[in-house]
Each structure stands twice: as C-alpha cells, then as structure tokens.
Enzyme design. Structure first.
Site, mmCIF file in Angstrom:
data_model
loop_
_atom_site.group_PDB
_atom_site.id
_atom_site.type_symbol
_atom_site.label_atom_id
_atom_site.label_comp_id
_atom_site.label_asym_id
_atom_site.label_seq_id
_atom_site.Cartn_x
_atom_site.Cartn_y
_atom_site.Cartn_z
ATOM 1 N N ARG A 200 0.831 -1.207 0.000
ATOM 2 C CA ARG A 200 0.000 0.000 0.000
ATOM 3 C C ARG A 200 0.866 1.257 0.000
ATOM 4 O O ARG A 200 0.594 2.226 -0.673
ATOM 5 C CB ARG A 200 -0.901 0.051 1.240
ATOM 6 C CG ARG A 200 -1.955 -1.025 1.351
ATOM 7 C CD ARG A 200 -2.635 -1.295 0.045
ATOM 8 N NE ARG A 200 -3.717 -2.232 0.167
ATOM 9 C CZ ARG A 200 -3.595 -3.477 0.634
ATOM 10 N NH1 ARG A 200 -2.456 -3.914 1.069
ATOM 11 N NH2 ARG A 200 -4.651 -4.273 0.654
ATOM 12 N N ASP A 355 -6.107 -14.747 1.443
ATOM 13 C CA ASP A 355 -7.268 -14.124 2.072
ATOM 14 C C ASP A 355 -8.092 -13.353 1.056
ATOM 15 O O ASP A 355 -7.609 -12.974 -0.007
ATOM 16 C CB ASP A 355 -6.809 -13.162 3.169
ATOM 17 C CG ASP A 355 -5.931 -12.050 2.619
ATOM 18 O OD1 ASP A 355 -6.310 -10.881 2.728
ATOM 19 O OD2 ASP A 355 -4.851 -12.364 2.067
ATOM 20 N N GLU A 356 -9.327 -13.105 1.422
ATOM 21 C CA GLU A 356 -10.213 -12.181 0.708
ATOM 22 C C GLU A 356 -10.140 -12.370 -0.809
ATOM 23 O O GLU A 356 -9.866 -11.433 -1.563
ATOM 24 C CB GLU A 356 -9.886 -10.738 1.099
ATOM 25 C CG GLU A 356 -10.185 -10.469 2.568
ATOM 26 C CD GLU A 356 -9.851 -9.046 3.006
ATOM 27 O OE1 GLU A 356 -10.451 -8.600 4.003
ATOM 28 O OE2 GLU A 356 -8.994 -8.400 2.385
ATOM 29 N N TRP A 422 -6.392 -14.290 11.624
ATOM 30 C CA TRP A 422 -6.612 -12.857 11.788
ATOM 31 C C TRP A 422 -8.065 -12.501 12.054
ATOM 32 O O TRP A 422 -8.353 -11.510 12.708
ATOM 33 C CB TRP A 422 -6.097 -12.108 10.561
ATOM 34 C CG TRP A 422 -6.946 -12.252 9.322
ATOM 35 C CD1 TRP A 422 -6.893 -13.269 8.426
ATOM 36 C CD2 TRP A 422 -7.938 -11.344 8.834
ATOM 37 N NE1 TRP A 422 -7.798 -13.059 7.402
ATOM 38 C CE2 TRP A 422 -8.451 -11.879 7.626
ATOM 39 C CE3 TRP A 422 -8.438 -10.128 9.297
ATOM 40 C CZ2 TRP A 422 -9.448 -11.245 6.887
ATOM 41 C CZ3 TRP A 422 -9.431 -9.492 8.553
ATOM 42 C CH2 TRP A 422 -9.918 -10.051 7.359
ATOM 43 N N TYR A 447 -3.897 -5.804 15.381
ATOM 44 C CA TYR A 447 -3.879 -4.952 14.186
ATOM 45 C C TYR A 447 -3.522 -3.522 14.592
ATOM 46 O O TYR A 447 -4.332 -2.801 15.184
ATOM 47 C CB TYR A 447 -5.218 -5.028 13.458
ATOM 48 C CG TYR A 447 -5.203 -6.112 12.406
ATOM 49 C CD1 TYR A 447 -5.708 -5.897 11.136
ATOM 50 C CD2 TYR A 447 -4.647 -7.360 12.674
ATOM 51 C CE1 TYR A 447 -5.681 -6.883 10.170
ATOM 52 C CE2 TYR A 447 -4.607 -8.352 11.730
ATOM 53 C CZ TYR A 447 -5.124 -8.115 10.468
ATOM 54 O OH TYR A 447 -5.078 -9.096 9.511
ATOM 55 N N ASP A 449 -2.864 -0.918 12.804
ATOM 56 C CA ASP A 449 -3.442 0.198 12.051
ATOM 57 C C ASP A 449 -4.779 0.628 12.639
ATOM 58 O O ASP A 449 -5.292 1.701 12.306
ATOM 59 C CB ASP A 449 -3.609 -0.171 10.578
ATOM 60 C CG ASP A 449 -4.372 -1.453 10.360
ATOM 61 O OD1 ASP A 449 -5.296 -1.470 9.538
ATOM 62 O OD2 ASP A 449 -4.049 -2.470 11.013
ATOM 63 N N THR A 487 -0.679 -0.211 5.756
ATOM 64 C CA THR A 487 -0.288 1.180 5.543
ATOM 65 C C THR A 487 -1.157 1.886 4.504
ATOM 66 O O THR A 487 -0.669 2.677 3.702
ATOM 67 C CB THR A 487 1.188 1.252 5.124
ATOM 68 O OG1 THR A 487 1.378 0.464 3.931
ATOM 69 C CG2 THR A 487 2.088 0.731 6.224
#
EC number: 3.2.1.52
Length: 546
Positions: A200, A355-356, A422, A447, A449, A487
């Site tokens: 990112r 993931d995702e 996670w 996490y 962030d 980020t």
C-alpha cells in the site's frame, strides 16, 4: 489487506481531515502520561534503581553493588559469539565514547572490567534463544547455548543502562552503571512477529532496517514483509521485469510515488536481519489481492483485463479480479516467481496470503469451471483449496513451508500449511485441532493500524494467544503471535511509528513472557522508561509530545 471488517470501521477515513486523527492522535497513552510526570531523564538511571527490561525476564535476582563501564572495559568473545560482541560494542561505544575492544576469550574469564560472552551447552534447558546474564562488580558474563541467546543477553544488558546509551553522539558527564544481578531468561513462543505492509505504501530500505533494529531490541524475531497486493508489486523478479516496471508504480494521474526492492537490497536486508536474530518472511499474495501482477499479465485473470493499479480508497477495497485457477499458465507463472523468492529469502517460510479472494470471477470463468469438473471439486471454495494445495507442492519442491491467512481453511486445508489467524481466534483453533501450526494475529489485539482508542496498549498487552478451549496436546501447535501494520491510512514513516508504538512493545512481552509473570502496572512502569529509550533513538510513538 484485511479489508472486509474495516469497511465500516474506517469509512470516516475517506475524509482527509478525519484521517489525520488516527495518524496524529490527541490523547496520550497511560505510559506516556506516566512518562510526562517523571523527573528522571534519558540520561539518568531508572527511578529507585528499578529494572525496566522489556520483555520481562523469566527469573531475576538482584545483588549488591554495580558494574561501571569505563574506557578500560573490554568485551571477551568466545567462539560463536563474535557477531554479538561486535554488535554490543557498536551500540555502547557512541554514547559512552569508550572504545570497547573486542578480544577472543581464551581460557577462564578472570579478567577484571570485562564483558564476557560464551557458549555454554549446559544451558540447553533454556532453549536456543534463552540466556544467562550475570552482573558482578568486576565483570559481566552472558552465556547461552547458541548465538541467538547471546544476542538477546546483550539486548537485556543494553536495557540495564540508561536510555541515553542509545544516543549516536557522545554523552558527557554520565556514569554508565549497571546494577548487580543474575537473570535466566527464555521465550514462551518461538514465533514473535511483526508484519509491515510495503505494498500500500512503499517503505525505504533504511526504514526497514530501523524496524529490524527495534524488533531485535524487544526480542521479536520475525519480520513479515507484505510485498505484493493490489496497490503495488515490490520485489524484483528477474524473469518478469514488468512486475516492477509496471506493477510497482501508480499511473501518473494519481501523483503518488511507488518503488520496489532489488534482489541485492533484499539479500542485504536478509543478512542485516539475520545478524540481529530476525528472520524475514516474504508474502506474495494469491489468488486474490493480485491486481499489481494482473496489470502486467492480464492473461492470467479470468476476464483477460485490461487492468491498472490504483491507490487505496480510489477503487474497490477487495478487487474481484484475481488469478485464474483454471489456467495452467497461472501456476507456471507463480512457480517461476516463488522459485526466485525462495532464492532471495533463505528462511523456512513463504507467506502466500490466501485471504479475501472473491469467487465471482471463478463462477463465471469457463476455465475455472472446467477445472472444478476435471478435478472432481464441489465448488469454488474447494477450487481455492485446490489452488493452495498446488502452491504448497511448489513451495515444498524448493524446501519451503506455506503460511496463509485463515481463509486457506476454506474448502480444506493444505496438508502442511501453517495458518495465520486474523479474523478472530476461531480459524487458529480449528487449524490447531487439525494438527496444523498456527500463528495468532487477531484484529482485536494485533492490528496496529486500528486506532489507539479501539485497541489501546493495555488491550494488546493482555492478549493471550492460546485459547482455553485447546487441550495441551493441541495448544502446542500455537507457534506464537504477530502484530500487523497495514499502511493504507498511515502512509508516512512518522505516522506508521505512531500507530505501531508502543503497542508493538506490549505484544513483544505477550509473546516472550510467561502469563503468570505479566502484570500491567509493572509493565506500564517499565514502558515509561522505554519510551525514553525510543526518544533517544528518535522513534515516534502514540502520545509523544512534539
């Protein structure tokens, strides 16, 4: 990037003014408030002679007297400890102005005014990262069964000195005293990790090195680099130069910088980390979060493209275009990449994300549907399992082990896979019960962030990686824990620091120290002293007064 749970949490950050609130918080953490109220400075010893080592050691006995560093102090290094000796001398010399000669240890360590480092096989009971540290009035002795333990003994010795020892300039009129004591110490978990998202926001090599320095100071031993995602491809691959030629930079209209790491830079980073007992785990995302690769090779998608990368918040948080699982060319491409990644990173593990990964494209793709039929799979969930299993075989071919986020459980877990849990603890529990290795990294505690209001340092400190629901024979599969820093919101180094610290330090103690020895009031006191250490190192943190 773990986006689904954040869509509601972080909708407000689409507004630049509110975005600054997370990066530039107004309310200091309790430890920072305690720090503000102290009269002691970075150059003085801790108040009342209290020890402020983080993580808290397993056993510690205070003695009488003290050892005082001087211009005549030498470091005696037995075979196998030379690297740690040079590291220690390099850390102590600038602030003290003393030379700290490193000399070979021969025979019995009877020399006065010396710091003695030696390998002691009899200390095997402390494990490969355990150590013994004894401070007498005339010498200091650090012993361990391996170089890793010696290194951590040196880090504890460093924390016994005033925070001013971290200065890179000579500090005058200070007395560098170390209280007499004996420590025996070893970690609870073998995996004590931190992940930094370099996709990112591209992070400089110097910033990565500084992170390694801080990880090693607090005895964290895994640096997980998130190197590829929808926002950028950050690792040079010789066979596919277009990955960094195109995939590492945003189109010009976004006016945002990009970047990538050369093979030589990453090899140097691996060596830098290894000398500080930190292993680097690279992450190459697949089958989802792969837009940067597909922008270079749209033929490996289901639709054929074209695609281009975009800054986070300028497009879908979860991109539906993912690697096509029905094309053999996809697996050939990924094997070629993973072979080069294995050449760059010699460690045991390669993280493949997992993931995702939306299945919408696979459901419409003739190639993916043909693969489902040919392989006798039930649905797209099992197709993801098929994909991960094939990638695991590739990694095993190159003597590497696969780690993935907990979605790799979908459709059936690959035989030797390690799960990084996670989305809560449930995925990790399921994997451990099935006999798989697990790293706990739930959003609730790990996490970094997330805002400090949502996850204060005390909450991170309280994290217990082993759920009570696991029997002892299953709990042994929990390798440890990891903090993660994405980020997409904090996009410059000072903002990242303010998100990470001091929560990373709290997680370091949660990973190292036995649960019965963890105590929030005591940790808060020690943290206040360690924030002065961060001040001396020039590291920002949440609540720091400008």
């Amino acid at each position: 990037m773990k986006y689904r749970n954040k869509l509601v949490k972080y909708a407000s950050f689409f507004l630049p003014a509110l975005s600054l609130l997370i990066c530039y918080p107004a309310h200091p953490c309790p430890a920072a408030q305690a720090l503000d109220g102290r009269a002691s400075t970075a150059g003085s010893a801790p108040a009342n002679g209290q020890i402020s080592i983080i993580p808290r050691p397993l056993k510690m006995e205070r003695g009488e007297g003290e050892f005082v560093l001087s211009a005549e102090t030498v470091i005696l290094a037995a075979e196998g400890t030379e690297s740690a000796a040079e590291f220690l001398a390099g850390r102590l010399a600038p602030a003290t102005g003393f030379g700290f000669q490193v000399k070979p240890l021969t025979g019995s360590p009877e020399r006065q005014n010396s710091i003695v480092l030696r390998i002691e096989p009899a200390l095997n009971s402390l494990g490969p990262e355990g150590y013994s540290l004894q401070v007498l009035e005339n010498r200091i002795m650090i012993s361990a069964s391996s170089p890793a333990g010696i290194f951590y003994g040196c880090q504890s010795l460093r924390q016994l000195l005033p925070p001013a020892i971290e200065s890179r300039e000579k500090m005058d009129n200070l007395r560098w005293s170390i209280p007499s004591l004996k420590i025996e110490d070893s970690p609870r978990f073998a995996w004590r990790g931190f992940m930094l998202d370099c996709s990112r926001t591209f992070q400089s090599v110097e910033y990565l090195k500084r992170n390694i320095d801080l990880l090693s100071l607090y005895k964290l031993n895994v640096f997980h680099l998130h190197l590829t995602d929808d926002q950028g491809w950050r690792v040079e691959i010789g066979r596919y130069p277009e990955l960094t030629g195109i995939g590492a930079r945003f189109p010009e209209r976004w006016h945002k910088p990009g970047g990538f790491y050369t093979r030589a830079e990453l090899a140097g980073l691996v060596d830098y980390a290894a000398r500080r007992n930190v292993r680097i785990v690279p992450e190459i995302e697949m089958p989802g979060h792969s837009l940067a690769a597909l922008a270079c090779h749209p033929e490996l998608s289901c639709s054929g493209g074209p695609f281009e990368i975009y800054p986070f918040f300028q497009g879908p948080g979860i991109q539906e275009n993912i690697f096509c699982a029905g094309k053999e060319a996809t697996f050939e491409f990924l094997e070629n990449i993973l072979k080069e990644v294995a050449d760059i990173f010699p460690g045991e593990y390669i993280h493949i994300g997992g993931d995702e990964a939306p299945k919408a494209a696979w459901k419409k793709c003739p190639d993916c549907q043909a693969r489902i039929r040919a392989a006798g799979l039930k649905d797209e969930e099992e197709l993801q399992s098929y994909f991960i299993r094939r990638i695991e075989k590739v990694l095993m071919k190159y003597d590497r082990r696969l780690i993935g986020w907990d979605e790799i459980l979908q459709g059936g877990l690959a035989p030797e896979a390690t799960v990084m849990s996670w989305r809560g603890m449930e995925g990790g529990v399921a994997a451990a019960k099935a006999g798989h290795a697990v790293i706990m990294s739930p959003t609730s505690h790990c996490y970094l962030d997330y805002t400090h209001e949502e996850t204060p340092v005390e909450k991170s400190y309280a994290f217990e990686p082993v759920p009570a629901s696991l029997s002892p024979d299953k709990a042994r599969h929990i390798l440890g824990l990891q903090g993660n820093m994405w980020t997409h919101i904090a996009t410059d180094e000072p903002a990242v620091d303010r998100q990470v610290f001091p929560r990373e330090i709290a997680l370091a103690e949660a990973a190292w120290t036995a649960p019965e020895l963890r105590d929030w009031p005591d940790f808060s006191r020690r943290l206040a002293e360690n924030l002065k250490r961060l001040d001396a190192l020039g590291v920002g943190y949440y609540g720091k007064t400008p």
